[in-house]
Scaffold this motif. Structure first.
Motif, PDB file in Angstrom:
ATOM      1  N   LEU A  71       0.838  -1.208   0.000  1.00 27.02           N
ATOM      2  CA  LEU A  71       0.000   0.000   0.000  1.00 27.02           C
ATOM      3  C   LEU A  71       0.868   1.251   0.000  1.00 27.02           C
ATOM      4  O   LEU A  71       0.597   2.210  -0.718  1.00 27.02           O
ATOM      5  CB  LEU A  71      -0.888   0.014   1.246  1.00 27.02           C
ATOM      6  CG  LEU A  71      -2.303  -0.521   1.109  1.00 27.02           C
ATOM      7  CD1 LEU A  71      -2.988  -0.553   2.457  1.00 27.02           C
ATOM      8  CD2 LEU A  71      -3.111   0.332   0.143  1.00 27.02           C
ATOM      9  N   PHE A  74       3.791   0.800  -3.457  1.00 25.39           N
ATOM     10  CA  PHE A  74       3.160   0.900  -4.781  1.00 25.39           C
ATOM     11  C   PHE A  74       1.957   1.838  -4.761  1.00 25.39           C
ATOM     12  O   PHE A  74       1.684   2.533  -5.733  1.00 25.39           O
ATOM     13  CB  PHE A  74       2.693  -0.484  -5.261  1.00 25.39           C
ATOM     14  CG  PHE A  74       3.805  -1.474  -5.449  1.00 25.39           C
ATOM     15  CD1 PHE A  74       4.779  -1.283  -6.426  1.00 25.39           C
ATOM     16  CD2 PHE A  74       3.873  -2.611  -4.654  1.00 25.39           C
ATOM     17  CE1 PHE A  74       5.802  -2.208  -6.611  1.00 25.39           C
ATOM     18  CE2 PHE A  74       4.899  -3.536  -4.832  1.00 25.39           C
ATOM     19  CZ  PHE A  74       5.855  -3.334  -5.805  1.00 25.39           C
ATOM     20  N   GLY A  75       1.218   1.810  -3.614  1.00 21.03           N
ATOM     21  CA  GLY A  75      -0.078   2.471  -3.566  1.00 21.03           C
ATOM     22  C   GLY A  75      -0.038   3.987  -3.612  1.00 21.03           C
ATOM     23  O   GLY A  75      -0.838   4.613  -4.302  1.00 21.03           O
ATOM     24  N   GLN A  78      -0.445   6.323  -6.656  1.00 21.22           N
ATOM     25  CA  GLN A  78      -1.737   6.542  -7.305  1.00 21.22           C
ATOM     26  C   GLN A  78      -2.206   7.992  -7.173  1.00 21.22           C
ATOM     27  O   GLN A  78      -2.968   8.475  -7.995  1.00 21.22           O
ATOM     28  CB  GLN A  78      -2.763   5.599  -6.665  1.00 21.22           C
ATOM     29  CG  GLN A  78      -4.141   5.655  -7.293  1.00 21.22           C
ATOM     30  CD  GLN A  78      -5.056   4.612  -6.685  1.00 21.22           C
ATOM     31  OE1 GLN A  78      -4.600   3.575  -6.190  1.00 21.22           O
ATOM     32  NE2 GLN A  78      -6.343   4.863  -6.702  1.00 21.22           N
ATOM     33  N   PHE A  79      -1.738   8.681  -6.139  1.00 21.57           N
ATOM     34  CA  PHE A  79      -2.239  10.019  -5.872  1.00 21.57           C
ATOM     35  C   PHE A  79      -1.304  11.072  -6.445  1.00 21.57           C
ATOM     36  O   PHE A  79      -0.175  11.239  -5.985  1.00 21.57           O
ATOM     37  CB  PHE A  79      -2.424  10.226  -4.369  1.00 21.57           C
ATOM     38  CG  PHE A  79      -3.298   9.177  -3.766  1.00 21.57           C
ATOM     39  CD1 PHE A  79      -4.656   9.161  -4.016  1.00 21.57           C
ATOM     40  CD2 PHE A  79      -2.750   8.162  -2.989  1.00 21.57           C
ATOM     41  CE1 PHE A  79      -5.459   8.170  -3.488  1.00 21.57           C
ATOM     42  CE2 PHE A  79      -3.543   7.167  -2.465  1.00 21.57           C
ATOM     43  CZ  PHE A  79      -4.917   7.176  -2.716  1.00 21.57           C
TER      44      PHE A  79
END
Lengths: 230, 229
Positions: A71, A74-75, A78-79
């Protein structure tokens, strides 16, 4: 058997072991400092404070470390907002993400361990401290924190081992710690047996050293809590 | 699109659950055997059980999984080659994952059951022996009911840790929740969303287990509470 491949790559293993120890001890040191105040907040009389801390510990203790790591590593990409801020150069580095995840994770476990120990301190010790007119700060530093730490020694020792072992997950985000080194050698040399066995041996040795050290510390500082043989 | 991928991730929950349940069953069997071995009079059994728990707990889960999935078949194949046999070993990811988690949590269960067994009053077993009960009946009628109650808190803890450890199986290619989440994250540009779905799955598994096992605890300790009043 290809043990000479391992011998040739000994420097890699040495560097890997150093990184493993660095990851484990940095995370443990940072989480120790964070968990001490959080343990008090976890037992706070104010329900809002108590529930926010327990929600944090539930979230991090209720999900796998691997999910947390992915999270964050990699996560967060996304933002777009985060990618434009000044912290992005740090957040895109695997080392920073790994340390951030490990610290958040092990702080949650340590907080619960310390908070549990805090609850098990006999009320009499606190009453005595109040009767002597110690200030609230003195009560905490002289009575509560030492008693809490000695009581949490066995569980905290386990948590240290768990953290050491959890560092092997750092290999999944390209860090070359002990497991990462083993993986790299298997891929480079097409051997599957020796590299992982060597890594296992390294972890076993470090664990043995930590467990032995902890037994000495526990006998020295928490000996008085042990059941007495009559 | 988000819904489709999420459904596919959650559908893999059956694989995760299958892995977790098979592993906990294996771990319980190993744990019982280990606990009796540790408490037995036989020195070899005792020593073997201690070495087993020490070695298992000294090596990370992930390394164990890699050892069983990559190293063990490679070692077996080398041995078979050296002996001139024409066999090729290869383990399916689910098999290697069940064996790994079963072995690891078997060691933790050994400690849980050992402590629980030590807490059953010795006099009860002596009384049963004096009445001439056979060993199997002593186990089923005297030891097992109390063991269930005494070992339940430790068992619950081990189960919660095991349920989360199943996520590691995605790294050896098992198509579980974590594997599908990674697939969805790579196929779309929304890694956070899909890893969050996976996190939600594991969190609800944890919460459901906590509620379920505390109900079991209430039931098994019903007699205790009666006495404590």
């Amino acid at each position: 058997m290809n043990w000479n491949v391992i011998a040739e790559n000994a420097p890699l293993y040495l560097a890997g072991t150093k990184l493993t120890l660095l990851l484990a001890f940095t995370s443990l040191a940072a989480s120790f400092l964070l968990a001490l105040p959080l343990a008090f907040l976890r037992n706070s009389a104010h329900p809002g404070i108590r529930y926010s801390v327990s929600t944090y510990t539930l979230l991090f203790r209720g999900t796998p470390l691997l999910v947390q790591l992915f999270l964050i590593y990699f996560g967060l990409a996304q933002f777009g907002l985060i990618r434009e801020t000044f912290i992005w150069p740090w957040l895109s580095s695997p080392l920073v993400c790994v340390l951030l995840t490990f610290i958040l994770n092990t702080t949650a476990y340590s907080t619960e361990i310390f908070a549990g120990a805090l609850r098990s301190i006999p009320v009499g010790e606190l009453e005595a401290a109040r009767a002597y007119g110690l200030s609230r700060f003195k009560q905490a530093t002289r009575i509560l924190v030492p008693a809490m730490l000695t009581r949490s020694l066995p569980l905290y020792g386990n948590e240290m081992i768990m953290m050491l072992h959890a560092t092997s997950l750092a290999s999944t985000v390209t860090l070359m710690e002990t497991t990462g080194v083993a993986r790299r050698i298997t891929l480079d040399n097409y051997i599957q047996f020796e590299p992982y066995v060597t890594a296992a041996g390294i972890y076993l040795t470090i664990t043995f050293v930590i467990v032995s050290a902890f037994q000495i510390v526990q006998r020295r500082f928490a000996g008085y809590l042990e059941p007495r043989s009559t | 699109m988000v819904t489709d991928f999420s459904v596919s991730i959650l559908a893999a929950g059956s694989t995760t659950l299958l892995l977790a349940i098979c592993s906990i069953v294996l771990a319980t069997v190993i744990g019982l055997a280990g606990a009796f071995a540790k408490l037995s009079e036989n020195k070899i059994l005792k020593r073997t059980a201690s070495v087993y728990t020490f070695v298992i707990r000294g090596i990370p889960d992930l390394v164990w999984m890699l050892l069983l999935f990559y190293s063990l078949p490679s070692f077996l194949n080398q041995t078979a080659d050296a002996l001139g046999w024409d066999i090729h070993f290869e383990f399916p990811p689910i098999g290697a994952a069940i064996a790994t988690l079963g072995l690891i949590f078997g060691a933790y269960m050994t400690e849980t059951f050992r402590t629980a067994l030590l807490n059953i009053p010795r006099g009860q077993i002596e009384a049963a022996l004096a009445y001439g009960l056979p060993r199997t009946r002593i186990f089923l009628r005297i030891i097992l009911p109390q063991l269930t109650r005494l070992a339940l808190p430790g068992f619950t803890n081990n189960w919660l840790v095991l349920a989360k450890a199943t996520a590691l199986a995605s790294l050896i290619g098992l198509h579980d929740v974590m594997f599908r989440a990674k697939g969805a994250a790579e196929a779309t540009s929304m890694p956070f969303t899909f890893f969050l779905v996976a996190a939600g799955f594991y969190l609800s598994l944890t919460l459901c287990s906590m509620v379920g096992l505390s109900m079991v605890a209430k039931r098994t300790s019903a007699g205790e509470r009666e006495l404590a009043r």
